[in-house]
Design an enzyme around this catalytic site. Structure first.
Site, PDB file in Angstrom:
ATOM      1  N   ASN A   7       1.013  -0.989  -0.062  1.00 20.27           N
ATOM      2  CA  ASN A   7      -0.135   0.078   0.081  1.00 20.27           C
ATOM      3  C   ASN A   7       0.917   1.263  -0.087  1.00 20.27           C
ATOM      4  O   ASN A   7       1.516   1.578   1.061  1.00 20.27           O
ATOM      5  CB  ASN A   7      -0.899  -0.070   1.332  1.00 20.27           C
ATOM      6  CG  ASN A   7      -2.142   1.066   1.362  1.00 20.27           C
ATOM      7  OD1 ASN A   7      -1.836   1.958   0.350  1.00 20.27           O
ATOM      8  ND2 ASN A   7      -3.025   0.694   2.134  1.00 20.27           N
ATOM      9  N   ARG A  18      -2.765  -1.863  -3.356  1.00 22.45           N
ATOM     10  CA  ARG A  18      -3.824  -1.290  -3.567  1.00 22.45           C
ATOM     11  C   ARG A  18      -3.785  -0.128  -4.629  1.00 22.45           C
ATOM     12  O   ARG A  18      -2.780   0.889  -4.537  1.00 22.45           O
ATOM     13  CB  ARG A  18      -3.964  -0.289  -2.032  1.00 22.45           C
ATOM     14  CG  ARG A  18      -5.065   0.683  -2.084  1.00 22.45           C
ATOM     15  CD  ARG A  18      -5.314   1.181  -0.757  1.00 22.45           C
ATOM     16  NE  ARG A  18      -6.179   2.099  -0.610  1.00 22.45           N
ATOM     17  CZ  ARG A  18      -6.506   3.020   0.403  1.00 22.45           C
ATOM     18  NH1 ARG A  18      -5.585   3.131   1.236  1.00 22.45           N
ATOM     19  NH2 ARG A  18      -7.463   4.002   0.209  1.00 22.45           N
ATOM     20  N   ARG A  75      -8.184  18.257   2.144  1.00 25.78           N
ATOM     21  CA  ARG A  75      -8.935  18.423   0.870  1.00 25.78           C
ATOM     22  C   ARG A  75     -10.249  19.279   1.074  1.00 25.78           C
ATOM     23  O   ARG A  75     -10.779  19.014   2.380  1.00 25.78           O
ATOM     24  CB  ARG A  75      -9.088  17.187   0.110  1.00 25.78           C
ATOM     25  CG  ARG A  75      -7.995  16.645  -0.502  1.00 25.78           C
ATOM     26  CD  ARG A  75      -8.312  15.293  -0.985  1.00 25.78           C
ATOM     27  NE  ARG A  75      -7.509  14.172  -0.255  1.00 25.78           N
ATOM     28  CZ  ARG A  75      -7.593  13.001  -0.040  1.00 25.78           C
ATOM     29  NH1 ARG A  75      -8.600  12.399  -0.990  1.00 25.78           N
ATOM     30  NH2 ARG A  75      -6.723  12.269   0.737  1.00 25.78           N
TER      31      ARG A  75
END
Ligand code: ADP
Length: 391
Positions: free
Chosen positions: A10, A90, A238
């Site tokens: 990952n 991933r 974000r």
């Protein structure tokens, strides 16, 4: 038959997390987990075998910087413990074509590269270890598991933007992310509350990246994220959903370039932008600054709004699950959210919430809310084992 082992990787912007799983008849069993931090400067390697530290953290140093050198080191290290038969990765975006895990080849890797603009913060980092392993061990089977894939079952209206068809045809659609986490939670909920698992459940994955997903029959019906992982809830850095007019205002009236706007919306907004302090929920909770608490309150408010929206997508709600860093660990955030959702039928159990119990609502609560730690890597491992056993 010889036991098969496989790595799950990952990869983020500065770290590479890994696990080594053994395929067993009862499903994948994690033998080793660890990470290489600071991969672009002076990598630091750490690993645990079972619950024990495999060895003291090892400063690999600058000569190991970059994915290629780090993976070369990692594979050699893993091979000292077990023969590695495959690697699962991933990958955040699977675009239109990949709604299932896929065994990688050169053509598919090229296609995944074309999706970089849809996930600029994640996709390039996810693809780096794939390239590195393909060069280092061309014979090793590599499997990509996508964060978008679980959302392929979403209702038609939840997959579309109200835009002209040409944009839809160009791939501008509401995909959805954190799918591996939602798939894992849907699987785990069958153990935690088998009666609830097939019903209408809203899952809140609240980490640095945050989103929510409406589940019915253990499948995604709608989610808060869209084309990119910038949509929906406010996150660590974000903004989440915005009036598109904000972008025009930044460009036209404030003379900002597209790069500057992207940097603000992806890296300077959310909890960090609101608080003016940090993206880190732990620090915000500890702060005495009113702006820190204002940031938490806006985060909570937007989550509560989405509980309403996703309940509407499902035609009602029978339960909720909180997961990821904030969802699993912040009793403050969970408590604030559920106290404002009594109208949906939740009655918070303060004591259970404070101690991070699995069920955090009272016995009298009309519907339950659970805390379930997510494990995206274990979900990837299930997919890799399935592919290995089918070959
Ligand atoms: P990601 O995987 O998206 O990078 P995580 O799922 O690791 O993010 O979540 C990180 C967030 O979880 C951070 O905001 C961090 O402050 C928060 N978090 C972790 N532990 C706690 C805690 N004990 N209390 C409050 N927030 C926490």
């Amino acid at each position: 038959m010889e036991q098969q082992n496989f790595a799950v990787i990952n990869a983020g912007s500065s770290s590479l997390k890994f696990s080594l799983f053994a395929a067993t008849p009862a499903g994948p069993v994690r033998r080793i987990r660890g990470q290489i931090a600071e991969i672009n400067s002076a990598p630091i390697f750490s690993a645990r075998i079972g619950t024990h530290s495999a060895e003291p953290d090892r400063l690999l140093g600058e000569s190991y910087s970059g994915h290629h050198r780090c993976l070369d080191f990692l594979l050699a290290w893993l091979e000292q413990h077990a023969q590695v038969h495959a690697a699962g990765h991933r990958v955040v975006h699977g675009g239109l074509h990949f709604s299932q895990p896929v065994v990688l080849n050169t053509a598919i890797i090229k296609e995944l590269e074309t999706l970089i603009p849809l996930a600029p913060l994640h996709q390039p980092h996810n693809l780096q270890p794939i390239h590195a392993l393909a060069r280092l061990h061309p014979g090793l089977m590599q499997v990509a598991c996508f964060d978008t894939a679980f959302h392929a079952s979403k209702r038609k209206e939840a997959q579309q933007f109200p835009l002209p068809a040409t944009l839809k045809d160009a791939g501008v659609r509401r995909y959805g992310f954190h799918g591996l986490s939602y798939e894992y939670i849907a699987m785990k909920l069958k153990e935690v509350d088998p009666a609830l698992a097939p019903k209408r459940v809203v899952v809140a994955h609240l980490g640095n990246g945050a989103s929510m997903c409406a589940l019915h029959q253990g499948k995604a019906v709608d989610s808060t994220m869209g084309l990119t992982a910038a949509d929906g809830l406010p996150m660590g850095t974000r903004s989440g959903s915005l009036d598109p007019g904000v972008v025009f205002f930044m460009a036209r009236e404030m003379n900002m370039s597209l790069d500057t706007i992207e940097d603000i919306l992806y890296r300077q907004s959310g909890l960090k932008g609101l608080s003016g302090l940090t993206h880190d929920m732990r620090l915000l909770e500890q702060s005495n600054d009113p702006q820190a608490h204002g940031a938490i309150d806006l985060f909570v408010y937007r989550i509560q709004q989405q509980f309403g929206a996703l309940s509407a997508s499902l035609g009602g709600i029978d339960g909720a699950v909180f997961t990821a860093g904030i969802g699993e660990n912040s009793s403050l955030v969970r408590g604030k959210i559920l106290k404002g959702l009594q109208w949906l039928g939740f009655e918070l159990d303060d004591q259970a919430n404070a101690t991070h119990a699995t069920c955090i609502t009272t016995r009298q609560s009309n519907i339950p809310a659970y805390v379930i730690p997510t494990d995206e890597d274990l979900m990837i491992a299930h997919h890799v084992q399935q592919i290995l056993s089918s070959r």
